[in-house]
Design a protein around this motif. Structure first.
Motif, PDB file in Angstrom:
ATOM      1  N   ARG A   1      60.703  25.971  55.780  1.00 37.22           N
ATOM      2  CA  ARG A   1      60.686  27.386  55.385  1.00 37.22           C
ATOM      3  C   ARG A   1      59.980  27.557  54.053  1.00 37.22           C
ATOM      4  O   ARG A   1      59.203  28.503  53.859  1.00 37.22           O
ATOM      5  CB  ARG A   1      62.118  27.924  55.287  1.00 37.22           C
ATOM      6  N   ALA A   2      60.230  26.646  53.115  1.00 36.69           N
ATOM      7  CA  ALA A   2      59.581  26.733  51.801  1.00 36.69           C
ATOM      8  C   ALA A   2      58.073  26.570  51.932  1.00 36.69           C
ATOM      9  O   ALA A   2      57.292  27.248  51.255  1.00 36.69           O
ATOM     10  CB  ALA A   2      60.154  25.674  50.871  1.00 36.69           C
ATOM     11  N   ALA A   3      57.645  25.667  52.830  1.00 34.46           N
ATOM     12  CA  ALA A   3      56.210  25.464  53.036  1.00 34.46           C
ATOM     13  C   ALA A   3      55.576  26.713  53.624  1.00 34.46           C
ATOM     14  O   ALA A   3      54.448  27.083  53.269  1.00 34.46           O
ATOM     15  CB  ALA A   3      55.984  24.269  53.959  1.00 34.46           C
ATOM     16  N   ARG A   4      56.281  27.377  54.520  1.00 32.93           N
ATOM     17  CA  ARG A   4      55.762  28.637  55.068  1.00 32.93           C
ATOM     18  C   ARG A   4      55.601  29.669  53.954  1.00 32.93           C
ATOM     19  O   ARG A   4      54.574  30.353  53.860  1.00 32.93           O
ATOM     20  CB  ARG A   4      56.710  29.195  56.134  1.00 32.93           C
ATOM     21  N   ALA A   5      56.603  29.789  53.109  1.00 37.27           N
ATOM     22  CA  ALA A   5      56.553  30.775  52.031  1.00 37.27           C
ATOM     23  C   ALA A   5      55.410  30.503  51.066  1.00 37.27           C
ATOM     24  O   ALA A   5      54.857  31.426  50.464  1.00 37.27           O
ATOM     25  CB  ALA A   5      57.887  30.796  51.287  1.00 37.27           C
ATOM     26  N   ALA A   6      55.026  29.232  50.922  1.00 37.47           N
ATOM     27  CA  ALA A   6      53.938  28.875  50.011  1.00 37.47           C
ATOM     28  C   ALA A   6      52.607  29.472  50.444  1.00 37.47           C
ATOM     29  O   ALA A   6      51.674  29.572  49.638  1.00 37.47           O
ATOM     30  CB  ALA A   6      53.828  27.353  49.905  1.00 37.47           C
ATOM     31  N   LEU A   7      52.508  29.893  51.698  1.00 39.26           N
ATOM     32  CA  LEU A   7      51.283  30.545  52.165  1.00 39.26           C
ATOM     33  C   LEU A   7      50.932  31.762  51.322  1.00 39.26           C
ATOM     34  O   LEU A   7      49.765  32.088  51.125  1.00 39.26           O
ATOM     35  CB  LEU A   7      51.442  30.994  53.626  1.00 39.26           C
ATOM     36  N   LEU A   8      51.968  32.437  50.828  1.00 34.42           N
ATOM     37  CA  LEU A   8      51.744  33.683  50.098  1.00 34.42           C
ATOM     38  C   LEU A   8      51.122  33.447  48.724  1.00 34.42           C
ATOM     39  O   LEU A   8      50.629  34.378  48.098  1.00 34.42           O
ATOM     40  CB  LEU A   8      53.069  34.445  49.942  1.00 34.42           C
ATOM     41  N   ASP A   9      51.150  32.204  48.253  1.00 22.81           N
ATOM     42  CA  ASP A   9      50.580  31.892  46.941  1.00 22.81           C
ATOM     43  C   ASP A   9      49.234  31.197  47.041  1.00 22.81           C
ATOM     44  O   ASP A   9      48.605  30.919  46.029  1.00 22.81           O
ATOM     45  CB  ASP A   9      51.543  31.001  46.151  1.00 22.81           C
ATOM     46  N   GLY A  10      48.793  30.903  48.264  1.00 22.04           N
ATOM     47  CA  GLY A  10      47.526  30.209  48.435  1.00 22.04           C
ATOM     48  C   GLY A  10      46.331  31.110  48.210  1.00 22.04           C
ATOM     49  O   GLY A  10      46.436  32.344  48.299  1.00 22.04           O
ATOM     50  N   PRO A  11      45.166  30.538  47.910  1.00 21.95           N
ATOM     51  CA  PRO A  11      43.964  31.330  47.656  1.00 21.95           C
ATOM     52  C   PRO A  11      43.476  32.084  48.884  1.00 21.95           C
ATOM     53  O   PRO A  11      42.781  33.092  48.759  1.00 21.95           O
ATOM     54  CB  PRO A  11      42.934  30.279  47.199  1.00 21.95           C
ATOM     55  N   THR A  12      43.851  31.613  50.072  1.00 16.03           N
ATOM     56  CA  THR A  12      43.432  32.289  51.307  1.00 16.03           C
ATOM     57  C   THR A  12      44.641  32.842  52.048  1.00 16.03           C
ATOM     58  O   THR A  12      44.652  32.912  53.264  1.00 16.03           O
ATOM     59  CB  THR A  12      42.681  31.305  52.224  1.00 16.03           C
ATOM     60  N   ARG A  13      45.657  33.224  51.277  1.00 12.62           N
ATOM     61  CA  ARG A  13      46.894  33.702  51.889  1.00 12.62           C
ATOM     62  C   ARG A  13      46.637  34.904  52.790  1.00 12.62           C
ATOM     63  O   ARG A  13      45.775  35.736  52.511  1.00 12.62           O
ATOM     64  CB  ARG A  13      47.908  34.081  50.807  1.00 12.62           C
ATOM     65  N   PRO A  14      47.404  35.025  53.874  1.00 10.65           N
ATOM     66  CA  PRO A  14      47.255  36.213  54.721  1.00 10.65           C
ATOM     67  C   PRO A  14      47.821  37.446  54.022  1.00 10.65           C
ATOM     68  O   PRO A  14      48.679  37.337  53.138  1.00 10.65           O
ATOM     69  CB  PRO A  14      48.087  35.851  55.957  1.00 10.65           C
ATOM     70  N   VAL A  15      47.322  38.597  54.401  1.00 12.66           N
ATOM     71  CA  VAL A  15      47.909  39.851  53.943  1.00 12.66           C
ATOM     72  C   VAL A  15      49.174  40.067  54.764  1.00 12.66           C
ATOM     73  O   VAL A  15      49.115  40.148  55.997  1.00 12.66           O
ATOM     74  CB  VAL A  15      46.934  41.025  54.139  1.00 12.66           C
ATOM     75  N   LEU A  16      50.322  40.113  54.100  1.00 10.53           N
ATOM     76  CA  LEU A  16      51.604  40.262  54.781  1.00 10.53           C
ATOM     77  C   LEU A  16      52.159  41.665  54.552  1.00 10.53           C
ATOM     78  O   LEU A  16      52.359  42.083  53.418  1.00 10.53           O
ATOM     79  CB  LEU A  16      52.598  39.217  54.269  1.00 10.53           C
ATOM     80  N   TRP A  17      52.384  42.385  55.656  1.00  7.76           N
ATOM     81  CA  TRP A  17      52.975  43.727  55.606  1.00  7.76           C
ATOM     82  C   TRP A  17      54.241  43.667  56.430  1.00  7.76           C
ATOM     83  O   TRP A  17      54.211  43.415  57.633  1.00  7.76           O
ATOM     84  CB  TRP A  17      52.002  44.755  56.175  1.00  7.76           C
ATOM     85  N   VAL A  18      55.388  43.888  55.778  1.00  7.91           N
ATOM     86  CA  VAL A  18      56.681  43.759  56.442  1.00  7.91           C
ATOM     87  C   VAL A  18      57.415  45.095  56.419  1.00  7.91           C
ATOM     88  O   VAL A  18      57.444  45.780  55.393  1.00  7.91           O
ATOM     89  CB  VAL A  18      57.548  42.695  55.742  1.00  7.91           C
ATOM     90  N   VAL A  19      57.995  45.443  57.569  1.00  7.02           N
ATOM     91  CA  VAL A  19      58.926  46.568  57.638  1.00  7.02           C
ATOM     92  C   VAL A  19      60.317  45.982  57.839  1.00  7.02           C
ATOM     93  O   VAL A  19      60.576  45.294  58.837  1.00  7.02           O
ATOM     94  CB  VAL A  19      58.583  47.541  58.776  1.00  7.02           C
TER      95      VAL A  19
END
Length: 279
Positions: free
Chosen positions: A148-166
Motif C-alpha cells: 500500500r505504501a508503494a502504491r501511495a508513493a506514485l503520487l510523489d513521483g515525477p510522472t505521477r498520475p493525476v488522481l481525482w477522488v470522490v
C-alpha cells in the motif's frame, strides 16, 4: 488474499510482463498467426494482442488460457501469467489494476465507505486488516502494508498520475482504527489536497441517491492505450476494458462528481472531520 510467490525469476519486478509479451509473440509467429487473427480466435481485438506483446496491457488468466488453447502451447502462457499474478503483493483480483496504476495518466476514483488505497496511511491500512488479523501471518501483514505504501508513493513521483477522488461523506465518518488514526488519515488527505497533489470532492449525505450506489470503482486513462475501469466488492474485483462499459463508468463518475461538493467546500469538510476526531 494471495501471498507473494517466490517462484520463477521472470516473475520478479517489471521484467516479467515484457518477457511474457515476447514469448506470446514468439509462439504466435511460430504458428503463422497475425495479431488480428489470434485476437479473433480468443475474442479480443488484434490491437489488444499487440498491447500484451508490448507489455502495455497484462492479460487476465482466462485469456492466457484461451491463447494457450489456440496456440497449442500446453498451458505455458497460463502458467507464466499465474506466476506473474501470484508474485504481486496485492490480492490476485487486484494485481492487474495495481500494475496499471503506475502506467496511468489519470485515475478517477469513487470511494463509498473507505479511504482509497492510494491515500491510506500505514496506520489506516493496519486498522483495516486488524479484524482479520487471526487469519493473517505477521509477514503477510507487513508485505501488504508495504505494498500500500508503494502504491501511495506514485503520487510523489515525477510522472505521477493525476488522481481525482470522490469520497462519500461516510468515508469521513467511519472511525477506522479509532479517532486518532482517523484524524491523522484525514489530515493526510487534506495535506495532499493543499499541496496540489490530488483533487478531492466529497459527496455529502444530503445528496441522497446517486449514480454510483453499487460501490467502489475507478477509471484509468493512458497515453498509449484505451481507458479501463475497475470495480471492487468484498474479496473480489473486476478489471474492465470493453469500451461501451468503460464509457458507462465514466458517465457515472461524471454524475457523482457533479453532485459532490466543490473542491474548496470538500477540503473544508475534510479538515472539519479531522478536527472532530482529533483528541
Amino acid at each position: 488474499m494471495s501471498k507473494p510467490n517466490k517462484g520463477l525469476s521472470f516473475a520478479q519486478g517489471k521484467v516479467g510482463w515484457p518477457f511474457f509479451g515476447s514469448e506470446l509473440k514468439r509462439q504466435r509467429e511460430a504458428v503463422a498467426l497475425t495479431q488480428q487473427q489470434l485476437g479473433e480466435r480468443v475474442y479480443v481485438s488484434g490491437t489488444y494482442i499487440g498491447q500484451i506483446e508490448a507489455a502495455i496491457r497484462k492479460p487476465q488468466l482466462d485469456l492466457a488460457q484461451r491463447i494457450d488453447s489456440e496456440l497449442g502451447t500446453d498451458g505455458l502462457l497460463a502458467r507464466m501469467c499465474k506466476e506473474l499474478i501470484d508474485s504481486s503483493p496485492h490480492p490476485a483480483y487486484f494485481a492487474d489494476a495495481a500494475a496499471l496504476e503506475s502506467e496511468a495518466l489519470t485515475i478517477s476514483e469513487y470511494a463509498p465507505t473507505l479511504v482509497p488505497g492510494l491515500l491510506q496511511t500505514e496506520e489506516y491500512v493496519r486498522a483495516l486488516m486488524a479484524p482479520a488479523a487471526a487469519l493473517i501471518l505477521d509477514h503477510d501483514m507487513d508485505t501488504w502494508a508495504r505494498a500500500r505504501a508503494a502504491r501511495a508513493a506514485l503520487l510523489d513521483g515525477p510522472t505521477r498520475p493525476v488522481l481525482w477522488v470522490v469520497l462519500h461523506e461516510a468515508v469521513l465518518r467511519i472511525p477506522v482504527g479509532g479517532p486518532e488514526v482517523m484524524a491523522r488519515e484525514l489530515e493526510h488527505i487534506a495535506e495532499l489536497v493543499r499541496r496540489g497533489r490530488i483533487l478531492v470532492q466529497v459527496l455529502p449525505f444530503a445528496a441522497g441517491a446517486h449514480a454510483a450506489s453499487s460501490g467502489m470503482f475507478a477509471v484509468m486513462t493512458f497515453d498509449d492505450a484505451p481507458p479501463v475501469a475497475y470495480s471492487e466488492g468484498q474479496h473480489s474485483g473486476q478489471l474492465l476494458d470493453i469500451p461501451p462499459l468503460v464509457a458507462k463508468y465514466q458517465r457515472s463518475y461524471d454524475l457523482i462528481r457533479a453532485a459532490a461538493l466543490s473542491p474548496e467546500a470538500s477540503l473544508a469538510l475534510i479538515e472539519s472531520a479531522a478536527e472532530d476526531f482529533a483528541p
